[in-house]
Design a protein around this motif. Structure first.
Motif, PDB file in Angstrom:
ATOM      1  N   THR A 291       0.616  -1.290  -0.079  1.00 24.85           N
ATOM      2  CA  THR A 291       0.016   0.055   0.140  1.00 24.85           C
ATOM      3  C   THR A 291       1.238   1.163  -0.361  1.00 24.85           C
ATOM      4  O   THR A 291       1.944   1.254   0.281  1.00 24.85           O
ATOM      5  CB  THR A 291      -1.158  -0.106   1.099  1.00 24.85           C
ATOM      6  N   ILE A 292       0.540   2.404  -0.624  1.00 21.84           N
ATOM      7  CA  ILE A 292       0.680   4.058  -0.737  1.00 21.84           C
ATOM      8  C   ILE A 292       0.206   4.463  -0.239  1.00 21.84           C
ATOM      9  O   ILE A 292      -1.619   4.389  -0.669  1.00 21.84           O
ATOM     10  CB  ILE A 292       1.613   3.841  -2.087  1.00 21.84           C
ATOM     11  N   GLU A 293       0.019   5.716   0.841  1.00 26.81           N
ATOM     12  CA  GLU A 293      -0.521   6.517   1.624  1.00 26.81           C
ATOM     13  C   GLU A 293       0.419   7.842   1.558  1.00 26.81           C
ATOM     14  O   GLU A 293       1.272   7.690   1.759  1.00 26.81           O
ATOM     15  CB  GLU A 293      -1.109   5.899   2.586  1.00 26.81           C
ATOM     16  N   VAL A 294      -0.323   8.984   1.022  1.00 24.67           N
ATOM     17  CA  VAL A 294       0.569  10.041   1.117  1.00 24.67           C
ATOM     18  C   VAL A 294      -0.605  11.132   2.465  1.00 24.67           C
ATOM     19  O   VAL A 294      -1.601  10.795   2.815  1.00 24.67           O
ATOM     20  CB  VAL A 294       0.169  11.369   0.207  1.00 24.67           C
ATOM     21  N   GLY A 295       0.448  11.132   3.224  1.00 31.73           N
ATOM     22  CA  GLY A 295       0.188  11.688   4.724  1.00 31.73           C
ATOM     23  C   GLY A 295      -0.536  12.867   4.686  1.00 31.73           C
ATOM     24  O   GLY A 295      -1.463  13.843   5.537  1.00 31.73           O
ATOM     25  N   VAL A 296       1.206  13.697   4.605  1.00 34.53           N
ATOM     26  CA  VAL A 296       1.408  15.987   4.432  1.00 34.53           C
ATOM     27  C   VAL A 296       1.054  16.462   3.159  1.00 34.53           C
ATOM     28  O   VAL A 296       2.480  15.527   2.502  1.00 34.53           O
ATOM     29  CB  VAL A 296       2.148  15.757   5.812  1.00 34.53           C
ATOM     30  N   ILE A 297       0.611  17.415   2.405  1.00 39.19           N
ATOM     31  CA  ILE A 297       0.878  17.845   1.910  1.00 39.19           C
ATOM     32  C   ILE A 297       1.177  19.188   1.870  1.00 39.19           C
ATOM     33  O   ILE A 297       0.103  19.570   2.540  1.00 39.19           O
ATOM     34  CB  ILE A 297       0.450  18.183   0.309  1.00 39.19           C
ATOM     35  N   HIS A 298       2.740  20.205   1.741  1.00 42.50           N
ATOM     36  CA  HIS A 298       2.591  21.789   1.907  1.00 42.50           C
ATOM     37  C   HIS A 298       2.781  22.892   0.755  1.00 42.50           C
ATOM     38  O   HIS A 298       4.621  21.772   0.655  1.00 42.50           O
ATOM     39  CB  HIS A 298       2.661  21.707   3.320  1.00 42.50           C
ATOM     40  N   GLY A 299       2.388  23.829   0.373  1.00 45.82           N
ATOM     41  CA  GLY A 299       2.871  24.046  -0.236  1.00 45.82           C
ATOM     42  C   GLY A 299       2.389  25.699  -0.566  1.00 45.82           C
ATOM     43  O   GLY A 299       1.008  26.135  -0.695  1.00 45.82           O
ATOM     44  N   GLY A 300       3.151  26.576  -0.937  1.00 41.46           N
ATOM     45  CA  GLY A 300       2.768  27.638  -2.330  1.00 41.46           C
ATOM     46  C   GLY A 300       2.654  28.719  -1.077  1.00 41.46           C
ATOM     47  O   GLY A 300       2.764  28.908   0.353  1.00 41.46           O
ATOM     48  N   THR A 301       2.326  30.236  -1.410  1.00 37.66           N
ATOM     49  CA  THR A 301       2.243  31.163  -0.129  1.00 37.66           C
ATOM     50  C   THR A 301       0.530  32.327  -0.662  1.00 37.66           C
ATOM     51  O   THR A 301       0.086  32.394  -0.074  1.00 37.66           O
ATOM     52  CB  THR A 301       3.604  32.090  -0.780  1.00 37.66           C
ATOM     53  N   ALA A 302      -0.162  32.661  -1.608  1.00 31.51           N
ATOM     54  CA  ALA A 302      -0.714  33.115  -1.882  1.00 31.51           C
ATOM     55  C   ALA A 302      -1.787  32.320  -3.048  1.00 31.51           C
ATOM     56  O   ALA A 302      -1.129  31.595  -3.886  1.00 31.51           O
ATOM     57  CB  ALA A 302      -0.461  34.597  -2.218  1.00 31.51           C
ATOM     58  N   ARG A 303      -3.407  32.034  -3.427  1.00 34.04           N
ATOM     59  CA  ARG A 303      -3.425  31.516  -4.241  1.00 34.04           C
ATOM     60  C   ARG A 303      -3.622  32.328  -5.689  1.00 34.04           C
ATOM     61  O   ARG A 303      -3.949  31.627  -6.749  1.00 34.04           O
ATOM     62  CB  ARG A 303      -5.190  31.512  -3.703  1.00 34.04           C
ATOM     63  N   ASN A 304      -3.083  33.826  -5.606  1.00 32.12           N
ATOM     64  CA  ASN A 304      -3.029  34.150  -6.971  1.00 32.12           C
ATOM     65  C   ASN A 304      -1.037  34.207  -6.729  1.00 32.12           C
ATOM     66  O   ASN A 304      -1.106  34.713  -7.685  1.00 32.12           O
ATOM     67  CB  ASN A 304      -2.849  35.936  -6.762  1.00 32.12           C
ATOM     68  N   ILE A 305      -0.373  32.945  -6.814  1.00 32.29           N
ATOM     69  CA  ILE A 305       0.707  33.513  -6.896  1.00 32.29           C
ATOM     70  C   ILE A 305       1.189  31.744  -7.387  1.00 32.29           C
ATOM     71  O   ILE A 305       0.620  31.306  -6.657  1.00 32.29           O
ATOM     72  CB  ILE A 305       2.092  33.220  -5.719  1.00 32.29           C
ATOM     73  N   LEU A 306       1.730  31.516  -8.526  1.00 32.70           N
ATOM     74  CA  LEU A 306       2.298  30.409  -8.641  1.00 32.70           C
ATOM     75  C   LEU A 306       3.294  29.725  -7.942  1.00 32.70           C
ATOM     76  O   LEU A 306       4.345  30.815  -7.511  1.00 32.70           O
ATOM     77  CB  LEU A 306       2.422  30.148  -9.924  1.00 32.70           C
ATOM     78  N   ALA A 307       2.860  28.364  -6.951  1.00 30.77           N
ATOM     79  CA  ALA A 307       3.598  28.041  -6.021  1.00 30.77           C
ATOM     80  C   ALA A 307       5.188  27.736  -6.473  1.00 30.77           C
ATOM     81  O   ALA A 307       5.527  26.931  -7.763  1.00 30.77           O
ATOM     82  CB  ALA A 307       3.283  26.471  -5.364  1.00 30.77           C
ATOM     83  N   LYS A 308       6.028  28.461  -5.601  1.00 31.53           N
ATOM     84  CA  LYS A 308       7.662  27.941  -6.058  1.00 31.53           C
ATOM     85  C   LYS A 308       7.632  26.459  -5.126  1.00 31.53           C
ATOM     86  O   LYS A 308       8.776  26.081  -5.914  1.00 31.53           O
ATOM     87  CB  LYS A 308       8.673  29.291  -4.793  1.00 31.53           C
ATOM     88  N   GLN A 309       7.236  26.144  -4.576  1.00 31.23           N
ATOM     89  CA  GLN A 309       7.598  25.018  -3.400  1.00 31.23           C
ATOM     90  C   GLN A 309       6.593  24.617  -3.326  1.00 31.23           C
ATOM     91  O   GLN A 309       5.190  24.762  -2.661  1.00 31.23           O
ATOM     92  CB  GLN A 309       8.804  24.992  -2.457  1.00 31.23           C
ATOM     93  N   CYS A 310       6.724  23.094  -2.943  1.00 31.87           N
ATOM     94  CA  CYS A 310       5.524  21.995  -2.443  1.00 31.87           C
ATOM     95  C   CYS A 310       6.477  21.159  -2.341  1.00 31.87           C
ATOM     96  O   CYS A 310       6.565  20.912  -3.150  1.00 31.87           O
ATOM     97  CB  CYS A 310       3.966  22.159  -3.624  1.00 31.87           C
TER      98      CYS A 310
END
Length: 397
Positions: A247-266
């Motif tokens: 099995t594979i599970e993804v538990g945490v995801i985080h990234g971006g700074t604002a909804r009107n900026i393309l995220a530099k990192q995630c």
């Protein structure tokens, strides 16, 4: 009741109370994996000193944690190693009805953090030392208490590497994780990863000027779950595991700074729990192939310097069934059973097996209680484990 039966009943009761008394002390030490376990180690060292047991303290590199290795009986290779860990998972955010670090005894249950996973087993091993000593052992019983099992499973490795060097090498290893005293001869492996996508920031009104790391990360997560479905279709040829597949599970995801900026990192954290006969790198190899073929070229359309990296945080080998091994044969005899089980969770057992040591998992309590608020261990399970240990002493005596 005969005089002999009456004496045995008194001895059973005394040993149960001794185990509960030691468990009370072990639970009182807050040994969450992020904290030191040295206060607990000092207490166990004092018990070893009182019993006159030889032991070795094995500190970590920083010096804020340590494992303990003790030997009862002849100071030779062979015999049986009883392995447990001293760390516990956090209690923060859980709704306990009593102090998790004060053992509560109620209606045949022993409540407290780590009571099942796995200070109960540790306490039983320690409480049995006087009986081990009286058994005039011909082959030794070793006790290993490790740390960091709940986070990295690396706290036993220094001791394992020394077995057969400056520490005795046992013939058999019994890892006391909770199995309701059933003998588990197989469990899955686990690897935990962090994948980080590095893109390029741009205003969301002109997405062609940047590379959205969140978009790429979401694509990778979806690909992992597509591969997870394929793993489910492959299933478990042995038919022993629940769920019956890797099995594979993804538990945490985080990234971006604002909804009107393309995220530099995630970044996202994920795990792969593989059947014992499945390569531990299988999921990572699949993801890296997809990154090279699809995800990275897409990300670099408007950002040549974009990149994606993945690194493993924790790698714990699985335990493969070895029918007829010395560990299986002995444990089944002591458990008075004729069948083994498999468990879906990872333990330190695979690390011992990787060093060529026959290993099984067998310990008191149910894994269903582990990591839960109001974690508890049934007193009947303590009694069953004591009987198991008595049969071990007789076998080696």
């Amino acid at each position: 009741m005969t005089a002999a039966q009456d004496a045995q009943a008194r001895e059973d009761g005394a040993r149960l109370e001794a185990a509960i008394e030691i468990l009370t002390r072990l639970v009182s030490f807050d040994t969450e994996s992020s904290k030191s376990n040295l206060a607990l180690v000092n207490f166990v060292e004092s018990l070893f000193d009182d019993y006159g047991v030889d032991y070795v303290k094995i500190p970590n590199a920083v010096g804020d944690k340590a494992a303990l290795f003790a030997t009862i009986g002849p100071k030779v290779d062979g015999g049986v190693l009883l392995s447990g860990h001293t760390d516990v998972v956090p209690v923060e955010g859980q709704s306990w009805t009593s102090n998790p670090f004060e053992l509560r005894r109620e209606r045949g249950r022993l409540y407290g953090r780590g009571a099942t996973d796995m200070k109960g087993f540790d306490a039983i091993c320690l409480a049995m030392i006087p009986e081990f000593q009286r058994a005039a052992l011909r082959r030794p019983i070793h006790i290993l208490l490790s740390y960091d099992e709940e986070t990295t499973c690396r706290g036993a490795l220094d001791a394992i590497r020394r077995l057969g060097e400056d520490l005795p090498r046992p013939d058999v290893v019994l890892v006391g994780e909770p199995t309701l005293m059933q003998v588990a001869d197989a469990h899955k492996a686990i690897v935990t990863y962090r994948t980080t996508v590095h893109g390029r920031e741009a205003h969301s009104s002109k997405p062609y000027l940047g590379a959205n790391a969140v978009e790429a990360a979401c694509d990778l997560v979806c690909e992992l779950y597509r591969f997870n479905e394929a793993l489910g279709r492959r299933g478990d040829p042995a038919g022993r595991f629940d769920p019956p597949c890797s099995t594979i599970e993804v538990g945490v995801i985080h990234g971006g700074t604002a909804r009107n900026i393309l995220a530099k990192q995630c970044a996202f954290d994920w795990e792969f729990r593989s059947l014992p006969d499945v390569p531990q790198r299988l999921a990572l190899d699949h993801l890296e192939e997809y990154i090279a073929r699809v995800a990275l070229p897409r990300l670099r359309r408007n950002a040549e310097d974009a990149s994606i990296e993945t690194w493993a945080e924790v790698e714990v080998p699985g335990l493969a069934a070895e029918p007829g091994s010395a560990a299986e044969t002995l444990a089944l005899k002591l458990a008075q059973s004729n069948r083994t089980i498999s468990v879906p969770y990872a333990t330190e057992a695979g690390q011992f097996q990787a060093e060529g040591l026959p290993t099984v998992v067998c310990g008191p309590g149910s894994i269903d209680q582990a990591h839960q608020p109001d974690e508890f261990l049934e007193e009947s399970q303590v009694a069953a484990a004591i009987s198991f240990m008595r049969r071990l002493a007789k076998e080696l005596g």
